[in-house]
Design an enzyme around this catalytic site. Sequence first.
Site, PDB file in Angstrom:
ATOM      1  N   SER A 169      96.001-103.076 -28.454  1.00  0.00           N
ATOM      2  CA  SER A 169      95.543-102.375 -27.237  1.00  0.00           C
ATOM      3  C   SER A 169      95.854-103.293 -26.060  1.00  0.00           C
ATOM      4  O   SER A 169      96.008-104.513 -26.260  1.00  0.00           O
ATOM      5  CB  SER A 169      94.026-102.148 -27.327  1.00  0.00           C
ATOM      6  OG  SER A 169      93.489-101.764 -26.074  1.00  0.00           O
ATOM      7  N   TYR A 179      85.303-105.281 -28.900  1.00  0.00           N
ATOM      8  CA  TYR A 179      86.596-104.612 -29.066  1.00  0.00           C
ATOM      9  C   TYR A 179      87.714-105.493 -28.514  1.00  0.00           C
ATOM     10  O   TYR A 179      88.750-105.688 -29.164  1.00  0.00           O
ATOM     11  CB  TYR A 179      86.555-103.263 -28.345  1.00  0.00           C
ATOM     12  CG  TYR A 179      87.810-102.424 -28.498  1.00  0.00           C
ATOM     13  CD1 TYR A 179      88.091-101.771 -29.696  1.00  0.00           C
ATOM     14  CD2 TYR A 179      88.708-102.271 -27.441  1.00  0.00           C
ATOM     15  CE1 TYR A 179      89.231-100.992 -29.828  1.00  0.00           C
ATOM     16  CE2 TYR A 179      89.850-101.493 -27.563  1.00  0.00           C
ATOM     17  CZ  TYR A 179      90.106-100.852 -28.764  1.00  0.00           C
ATOM     18  OH  TYR A 179      91.246-100.077 -28.899  1.00  0.00           O
TER      19      TYR A 179
HETATM   20  P1  NAP Z   1      90.968 -92.086 -33.791  1.00  0.00           P
HETATM   21  O1  NAP Z   1      91.588 -90.749 -33.827  1.00  0.00           O
HETATM   22  O2  NAP Z   1      89.485 -92.195 -33.778  1.00  0.00           O
HETATM   23  O3  NAP Z   1      91.567 -92.930 -34.991  1.00  0.00           O
HETATM   24  C1  NAP Z   1      90.908 -93.930 -35.675  1.00  0.00           C
HETATM   25  C2  NAP Z   1      91.297 -93.816 -37.136  1.00  0.00           C
HETATM   26  O4  NAP Z   1      90.775 -94.951 -37.838  1.00  0.00           O
HETATM   27  C3  NAP Z   1      90.727 -92.559 -37.778  1.00  0.00           C
HETATM   28  O5  NAP Z   1      91.784 -91.853 -38.409  1.00  0.00           O
HETATM   29  C4  NAP Z   1      89.733 -93.079 -38.803  1.00  0.00           C
HETATM   30  O6  NAP Z   1      89.777 -92.273 -39.972  1.00  0.00           O
HETATM   31  C5  NAP Z   1      90.260 -94.494 -39.076  1.00  0.00           C
HETATM   32  N1  NAP Z   1      89.207 -95.402 -39.496  1.00  0.00           N
HETATM   33  C6  NAP Z   1      88.108 -95.788 -38.807  1.00  0.00           C
HETATM   34  N2  NAP Z   1      87.342 -96.598 -39.553  1.00  0.00           N
HETATM   35  C7  NAP Z   1      87.978 -96.739 -40.745  1.00  0.00           C
HETATM   36  C8  NAP Z   1      87.690 -97.437 -41.940  1.00  0.00           C
HETATM   37  N3  NAP Z   1      86.568 -98.168 -42.078  1.00  0.00           N
HETATM   38  N4  NAP Z   1      88.575 -97.359 -42.955  1.00  0.00           N
HETATM   39  C9  NAP Z   1      89.699 -96.624 -42.846  1.00  0.00           C
HETATM   40  N5  NAP Z   1      90.031 -95.935 -41.747  1.00  0.00           N
HETATM   41  C10 NAP Z   1      89.177 -95.990 -40.706  1.00  0.00           C
HETATM   42  O7  NAP Z   1      91.453 -92.870 -32.488  1.00  0.00           O
HETATM   43  P2  NAP Z   1      92.877 -93.426 -32.047  1.00  0.00           P
HETATM   44  O8  NAP Z   1      92.806 -93.547 -30.577  1.00  0.00           O
HETATM   45  O9  NAP Z   1      93.997 -92.666 -32.652  1.00  0.00           O
HETATM   46  O10 NAP Z   1      92.829 -94.924 -32.604  1.00  0.00           O
HETATM   47  C11 NAP Z   1      93.832 -95.478 -33.441  1.00  0.00           C
HETATM   48  C12 NAP Z   1      94.038 -96.937 -33.069  1.00  0.00           C
HETATM   49  O11 NAP Z   1      94.542 -97.038 -31.738  1.00  0.00           O
HETATM   50  C13 NAP Z   1      92.774 -97.823 -33.092  1.00  0.00           C
HETATM   51  O12 NAP Z   1      93.068 -99.057 -33.701  1.00  0.00           O
HETATM   52  C14 NAP Z   1      92.452 -98.002 -31.627  1.00  0.00           C
HETATM   53  O13 NAP Z   1      91.740 -99.198 -31.378  1.00  0.00           O
HETATM   54  C15 NAP Z   1      93.849 -98.043 -31.037  1.00  0.00           C
HETATM   55  N6  NAP Z   1      93.923 -97.757 -29.611  1.00  0.00           N
HETATM   56  C16 NAP Z   1      93.460 -96.574 -29.116  1.00  0.00           C
HETATM   57  C17 NAP Z   1      93.543 -96.354 -27.755  1.00  0.00           C
HETATM   58  C18 NAP Z   1      93.049 -95.068 -27.135  1.00  0.00           C
HETATM   59  O14 NAP Z   1      92.866 -95.039 -25.898  1.00  0.00           O
HETATM   60  N7  NAP Z   1      92.853 -93.993 -27.888  1.00  0.00           N
HETATM   61  C19 NAP Z   1      94.102 -97.312 -26.903  1.00  0.00           C
HETATM   62  C20 NAP Z   1      94.551 -98.512 -27.453  1.00  0.00           C
HETATM   63  C21 NAP Z   1      94.469 -98.721 -28.805  1.00  0.00           C
HETATM   64  P3  NAP Z   1      88.487 -91.964 -40.891  1.00  0.00           P
HETATM   65  O15 NAP Z   1      87.352 -91.658 -39.959  1.00  0.00           O
HETATM   66  O16 NAP Z   1      88.913 -90.837 -41.762  1.00  0.00           O
HETATM   67  O17 NAP Z   1      88.261 -93.217 -41.677  1.00  0.00           O
END
Ligand code: NAP
Length: 252
Positions: A137, A150
């Site tokens: 991020s 975070y």
């Molecule tokens: P998201 O849709 O909430 O994705 C998070 C994913 O992580 C979900 O598919 C969830 O699946 C999985 N997860 C969470 N805890 C887990 C665990 N204990 N074991 C296995 N899987 C787990 O949100 P997203 O934005 O796409 O996030 C994906 C990545 O991008 C993250 O690392 C986040 O920090 C990063 N990111 C996001 C943003 C943003 O603005 N959205 C910006 C920068 C970076 P389950 O619930 O099925 O386990």
Amino acid sequence: MSKLTGHRAVITGGGTGIGLACARSLAAQGAQVIIMGRDLVRLEAAAQTIPGAQAIQLDVTDADSVTAAFAKAAAGGAIDILVNNAGIVGAAAFHRTSMEEWQRIQAVNVEGLVRCTQAVIGPMMKSAYGRIVNIASIAGLRGGAYIAPYVASKHAVVGLTKSLSIEYAGTAVTFNAVCPGYVETAIVDNSVANIMAKTGRSREDALSELTKTNPQGRLIQPEEVAETVAWLCSPLSGSVSGQAITISGGAI
Ligand code: NAP
């Protein structure tokens, strides 16, 4: 033949948001994708939308679950691409952040990522091809108020990526991180709801708190992140390693 034909890619958290977009993008390049996460029903529904995709249940905080999930994935053939995408966020003032909350975030974002990387690195380092992409991020490159756990976790991801790129430079494995700004996914939906609940602001005002951090004044789309991930996984990116690539409309 597409760029990634013959390659097998695991994407953690591949059933939603950025992970699902990465799975679609890698599959479109010819890779066989294996999406992992805790919610098997949601994963299986997502896998049905991607040709040849497999869904495997995984909790990255549980060592036995990681061992079992990666053994199941490797039973179908060597894994030569790993996208460490599973991640969570929490927002609170630092002085009100409990040690349990601190550990909850590190357990997924750092220790989970370490476990999944260790699950593939042994065979991958002996293979003729290897790509590990960590979804960090811009919070991995700069600080931010109310999200210290975070921010610390994503700085750890960037540091780990740089270290491993040097440690394994003598192999065919590359390690890179991508550092998105705010991307339109469930994480951002929750952040907007949190701002609305804590400040009483409208949805539009709450959203503008996030979009104003991007010089382009908008949320990034998951597919934009996935495009860079797919490039980092492709054969001609083999000399790109140890990088933390911002996808943030110019922020940082
Ligand atoms: P998201 O849709 O909430 O994705 C998070 C994913 O992580 C979900 O598919 C969830 O699946 C999985 N997860 C969470 N805890 C887990 C665990 N204990 N074991 C296995 N899987 C787990 O949100 P997203 O934005 O796409 O996030 C994906 C990545 O991008 C993250 O690392 C986040 O920090 C990063 N990111 C996001 C943003 C943003 O603005 N959205 C910006 C920068 C970076 P389950 O619930 O099925 O386990």
